[in-house]
Design a protein around this motif. Sequence first.
Motif, PDB file in Angstrom:
ATOM      1  N   VAL A  86       1.065 -16.525  -2.081  1.00 53.28           N
ATOM      2  CA  VAL A  86       1.407 -15.144  -2.027  1.00 53.28           C
ATOM      3  C   VAL A  86       0.719 -14.190  -2.454  1.00 53.28           C
ATOM      4  O   VAL A  86       0.390 -14.060  -3.840  1.00 53.28           O
ATOM      5  CB  VAL A  86       2.998 -15.030  -2.736  1.00 53.28           C
ATOM      6  CG1 VAL A  86       3.747 -13.702  -2.514  1.00 53.28           C
ATOM      7  CG2 VAL A  86       3.967 -16.102  -2.291  1.00 53.28           C
ATOM      8  N   ILE A  87       0.423 -13.364  -1.853  1.00 52.75           N
ATOM      9  CA  ILE A  87      -0.639 -12.396  -1.963  1.00 52.75           C
ATOM     10  C   ILE A  87      -0.173 -11.034  -1.632  1.00 52.75           C
ATOM     11  O   ILE A  87       0.841 -10.747  -0.638  1.00 52.75           O
ATOM     12  CB  ILE A  87      -1.898 -12.514  -1.406  1.00 52.75           C
ATOM     13  CG1 ILE A  87      -1.907 -12.796   0.207  1.00 52.75           C
ATOM     14  CG2 ILE A  87      -2.590 -13.978  -1.856  1.00 52.75           C
ATOM     15  CD1 ILE A  87      -3.256 -12.712   0.783  1.00 52.75           C
ATOM     16  N   ASP A  88      -0.774 -10.111  -2.076  1.00 49.99           N
ATOM     17  CA  ASP A  88      -0.368  -8.563  -1.704  1.00 49.99           C
ATOM     18  C   ASP A  88      -1.417  -8.201  -0.694  1.00 49.99           C
ATOM     19  O   ASP A  88      -2.571  -8.555  -0.561  1.00 49.99           O
ATOM     20  CB  ASP A  88      -0.145  -7.610  -2.668  1.00 49.99           C
ATOM     21  CG  ASP A  88      -1.319  -7.442  -3.756  1.00 49.99           C
ATOM     22  OD1 ASP A  88      -2.682  -7.766  -3.128  1.00 49.99           O
ATOM     23  OD2 ASP A  88      -1.342  -6.695  -4.810  1.00 49.99           O
ATOM     24  N   SER A  89      -1.136  -6.955  -0.186  1.00 48.29           N
ATOM     25  CA  SER A  89      -2.086  -6.451   1.005  1.00 48.29           C
ATOM     26  C   SER A  89      -3.464  -5.890   0.403  1.00 48.29           C
ATOM     27  O   SER A  89      -4.500  -5.691   1.101  1.00 48.29           O
ATOM     28  CB  SER A  89      -1.721  -5.079   1.643  1.00 48.29           C
ATOM     29  OG  SER A  89      -1.299  -4.330   0.588  1.00 48.29           O
TER      30      SER A  89
ATOM     31  N   ALA B 226       5.240  -2.780  -7.374  1.00 49.30           N
ATOM     32  CA  ALA B 226       5.531  -1.363  -7.126  1.00 49.30           C
ATOM     33  C   ALA B 226       4.641  -1.018  -5.883  1.00 49.30           C
ATOM     34  O   ALA B 226       3.355  -1.382  -5.915  1.00 49.30           O
ATOM     35  CB  ALA B 226       5.590  -0.369  -8.219  1.00 49.30           C
ATOM     36  N   PRO B 227       5.018  -0.251  -5.094  1.00 46.22           N
ATOM     37  CA  PRO B 227       4.178   0.577  -3.980  1.00 46.22           C
ATOM     38  C   PRO B 227       2.919   0.976  -4.620  1.00 46.22           C
ATOM     39  O   PRO B 227       3.110   2.131  -5.587  1.00 46.22           O
ATOM     40  CB  PRO B 227       4.943   1.358  -3.208  1.00 46.22           C
ATOM     41  CG  PRO B 227       6.204   0.948  -3.448  1.00 46.22           C
ATOM     42  CD  PRO B 227       6.100   0.425  -4.856  1.00 46.22           C
ATOM     43  N   ARG B 228       1.643   0.783  -4.450  1.00 46.20           N
ATOM     44  CA  ARG B 228       0.369   1.277  -4.694  1.00 46.20           C
ATOM     45  C   ARG B 228      -0.861   0.776  -4.180  1.00 46.20           C
ATOM     46  O   ARG B 228      -0.731  -0.052  -3.515  1.00 46.20           O
ATOM     47  CB  ARG B 228       0.415   1.046  -6.420  1.00 46.20           C
ATOM     48  CG  ARG B 228      -0.260  -0.084  -6.653  1.00 46.20           C
ATOM     49  CD  ARG B 228      -0.143  -0.743  -8.101  1.00 46.20           C
ATOM     50  NE  ARG B 228      -0.811  -1.892  -8.249  1.00 46.20           N
ATOM     51  CZ  ARG B 228      -1.146  -2.459  -9.537  1.00 46.20           C
ATOM     52  NH1 ARG B 228      -0.883  -1.864 -10.489  1.00 46.20           N
ATOM     53  NH2 ARG B 228      -1.593  -3.842  -9.633  1.00 46.20           N
ATOM     54  N   GLY B 229      -2.047   1.621  -4.118  1.00 44.75           N
ATOM     55  CA  GLY B 229      -3.228   1.199  -3.683  1.00 44.75           C
ATOM     56  C   GLY B 229      -3.154   1.454  -2.165  1.00 44.75           C
ATOM     57  O   GLY B 229      -2.352   1.886  -1.511  1.00 44.75           O
ATOM     58  N   ASP B 230      -4.292   0.621  -1.701  1.00 42.20           N
ATOM     59  CA  ASP B 230      -4.430   0.597  -0.220  1.00 42.20           C
ATOM     60  C   ASP B 230      -4.386  -0.929   0.173  1.00 42.20           C
ATOM     61  O   ASP B 230      -4.542  -1.905  -0.560  1.00 42.20           O
ATOM     62  CB  ASP B 230      -5.950   1.064   0.258  1.00 42.20           C
ATOM     63  CG  ASP B 230      -6.153   2.737  -0.123  1.00 42.20           C
ATOM     64  OD1 ASP B 230      -4.859   3.440  -0.063  1.00 42.20           O
ATOM     65  OD2 ASP B 230      -7.011   3.041  -0.765  1.00 42.20           O
TER      66      ASP B 230
ATOM     67  N   SER C 256       0.821  -1.224   0.160  1.00 41.46           N
ATOM     68  CA  SER C 256       0.047  -0.008  -0.105  1.00 41.46           C
ATOM     69  C   SER C 256       0.704   1.184   0.002  1.00 41.46           C
ATOM     70  O   SER C 256       1.874   1.395   0.463  1.00 41.46           O
ATOM     71  CB  SER C 256      -1.188   0.123   1.246  1.00 41.46           C
ATOM     72  OG  SER C 256      -0.350  -0.015   2.533  1.00 41.46           O
ATOM     73  N   GLY C 257       0.322   2.261  -0.728  1.00 43.61           N
ATOM     74  CA  GLY C 257       1.202   3.704  -0.720  1.00 43.61           C
ATOM     75  C   GLY C 257       1.679   4.144   0.334  1.00 43.61           C
ATOM     76  O   GLY C 257       2.951   4.549   0.265  1.00 43.61           O
ATOM     77  N   ARG C 258       0.959   4.109   1.335  1.00 43.63           N
ATOM     78  CA  ARG C 258       1.248   4.898   2.584  1.00 43.63           C
ATOM     79  C   ARG C 258       2.405   4.417   3.438  1.00 43.63           C
ATOM     80  O   ARG C 258       2.829   4.914   4.147  1.00 43.63           O
ATOM     81  CB  ARG C 258      -0.023   5.153   3.443  1.00 43.63           C
ATOM     82  CG  ARG C 258      -0.468   3.969   4.025  1.00 43.63           C
ATOM     83  CD  ARG C 258      -2.051   4.261   4.382  1.00 43.63           C
ATOM     84  NE  ARG C 258      -2.640   3.163   5.106  1.00 43.63           N
ATOM     85  CZ  ARG C 258      -2.589   2.901   6.239  1.00 43.63           C
ATOM     86  NH1 ARG C 258      -2.053   3.952   7.351  1.00 43.63           N
ATOM     87  NH2 ARG C 258      -3.208   1.943   7.105  1.00 43.63           N
ATOM     88  N   ARG C 259       2.855   3.012   3.031  1.00 43.43           N
ATOM     89  CA  ARG C 259       3.725   2.220   3.821  1.00 43.43           C
ATOM     90  C   ARG C 259       5.229   2.669   3.237  1.00 43.43           C
ATOM     91  O   ARG C 259       6.071   2.304   3.906  1.00 43.43           O
ATOM     92  CB  ARG C 259       3.551   0.848   3.640  1.00 43.43           C
ATOM     93  CG  ARG C 259       2.096   0.471   4.117  1.00 43.43           C
ATOM     94  CD  ARG C 259       2.130   0.542   5.614  1.00 43.43           C
ATOM     95  NE  ARG C 259       0.989  -0.341   6.088  1.00 43.43           N
ATOM     96  CZ  ARG C 259       0.360   0.043   7.175  1.00 43.43           C
ATOM     97  NH1 ARG C 259       0.954   0.799   8.160  1.00 43.43           N
ATOM     98  NH2 ARG C 259      -0.939  -0.486   7.605  1.00 43.43           N
ATOM     99  N   TRP C 260       5.334   3.200   1.976  1.00 45.66           N
ATOM    100  CA  TRP C 260       6.625   3.451   1.455  1.00 45.66           C
ATOM    101  C   TRP C 260       6.724   5.152   0.775  1.00 45.66           C
ATOM    102  O   TRP C 260       5.738   5.620   0.932  1.00 45.66           O
ATOM    103  CB  TRP C 260       6.641   2.395   0.308  1.00 45.66           C
ATOM    104  CG  TRP C 260       6.282   0.984   0.713  1.00 45.66           C
ATOM    105  CD1 TRP C 260       5.081   0.476   0.263  1.00 45.66           C
ATOM    106  CD2 TRP C 260       7.028   0.018   1.110  1.00 45.66           C
ATOM    107  NE1 TRP C 260       5.079  -0.858   1.137  1.00 45.66           N
ATOM    108  CE2 TRP C 260       6.345  -1.255   1.522  1.00 45.66           C
ATOM    109  CE3 TRP C 260       8.390  -0.010   1.565  1.00 45.66           C
ATOM    110  CZ2 TRP C 260       6.842  -2.342   1.912  1.00 45.66           C
ATOM    111  CZ3 TRP C 260       8.841  -1.033   2.118  1.00 45.66           C
ATOM    112  CH2 TRP C 260       8.176  -2.391   2.319  1.00 45.66           C
ATOM    113  N   ASP C 261       8.072   5.071   0.634  1.00 45.27           N
ATOM    114  CA  ASP C 261       8.445   6.313  -0.079  1.00 45.27           C
ATOM    115  C   ASP C 261       7.641   6.484  -1.308  1.00 45.27           C
ATOM    116  O   ASP C 261       7.565   5.483  -2.059  1.00 45.27           O
ATOM    117  CB  ASP C 261       9.714   6.653  -0.104  1.00 45.27           C
ATOM    118  CG  ASP C 261      10.209   6.720   1.294  1.00 45.27           C
ATOM    119  OD1 ASP C 261       9.541   7.196   2.191  1.00 45.27           O
ATOM    120  OD2 ASP C 261      11.626   6.350   1.449  1.00 45.27           O
TER     121      ASP C 261
END
Length: 396
Positions: free
Chosen positions: A276-279, A305-309, A238-243
């Motif tokens: 294996v899944i993403d958040s 890549a970092p994105r979404g919620d 999720s985008g808010r976890r990463w730069d």
Amino acid sequence: MRRRRTLTARGTGALVAALGCMIAANLVGARILLYLGLLLALLTLFSVIAVRVPRRSGTVTRRISTDLLTVSEASRVTVRFTLRALRVPHGLWRDELPDAVTGDSGGEYPPETGQLSYLITGVRRGVWPLGPLMLRTVDPFGLAQREQSFGDTRSITVVPEIFTLAPLAVRVGAAGGTAHTSSSRLGQGSDNLSPRGYIPGDSMRRIHWRATAHRGQLMVRQEEEESSPDAVVVIDRSGRRWDTPGAHADPAFEAAVSLCASTAVHLSSEGYSVDVIDSAGTLLGTLRGHEDDRDGLLVALAMVAPRGDSRDLATLIGGTPPGPLVYITGRLDEEDAALLRPSGAAAPMLFSTELLDGAAEAAAQHGWTVAPLGPDVAEAWEDAVSARIGVGDVPG
């Protein structure tokens, strides 16, 4: 791609000298300077014609020694270049490389071996173009040059680096036997086949002829479910976890992706069926002991890549708790850590690249084994394993 000028530095100097001689010839009345200026100008023009006029075409095929290039891994690229021209020119060749790989992809043309070859090393995961092939030739006087591209580009996939991890030493059945799970693994061998009576609609290809002959009625093969432990690996992107993603790779996110790949492959080698899944709940890959499963997962992780919620973890896992549950995230505060519930997993392990104040304690209250994730992926995993089974009990 930077294009070279037609005139080399020597050619530019010769043209300037020719112009200077012509001007000086008019000023001082020296005819010899005029002849010298004309000679230099004509020589420069001849050099340009010599390198620009010949028609050339060619085909390029590339073969890479590994289908998937791992970060920090070296691979050999063999280029077969078929040039069609009146004469074989002498010059320098180079294959255009993306920033995601490094290597010396050039040399003298034509090569002594008859084919072009060079080594590349993966630097940044992703799917990148390799090529085109560039051929640079210079006239005999070194005044003019020509750089021409041949062939199309070829995609090369750079996958995350996989590290060797310490054994987990936690089997399904921990936590009081509440973590027993099973997965449908059909057709893995003859031991899991049992005959049953034929039902209209069954495929004739499934008829068990030996059982049919023994019982005197049509029997078909019935695959039974094999009990096998399940493991779930979640990467929180999720985008808010990463730069914010930029031109350069985020080392923290790259370490998270590498740990995700390493953990999945490691758990699969220990006999687990791994999802294996993403958040957000997107399935990135499943490992069921097949090489194609592993490659498919690595290709998927090469492009994340970092994105979404993110969604609630209990919703992602579903109603059946897994054995090992590995959750990999970035920046984690106390409030978000308190919302992470392992939902009855036998071995919940939480990795964070940036644990804010109170986050580790809040997660530990729900049964998580919490470990910070730094550049050394294997060390972070070993720290988590040590915390689970006691310092000094880590299997060798």
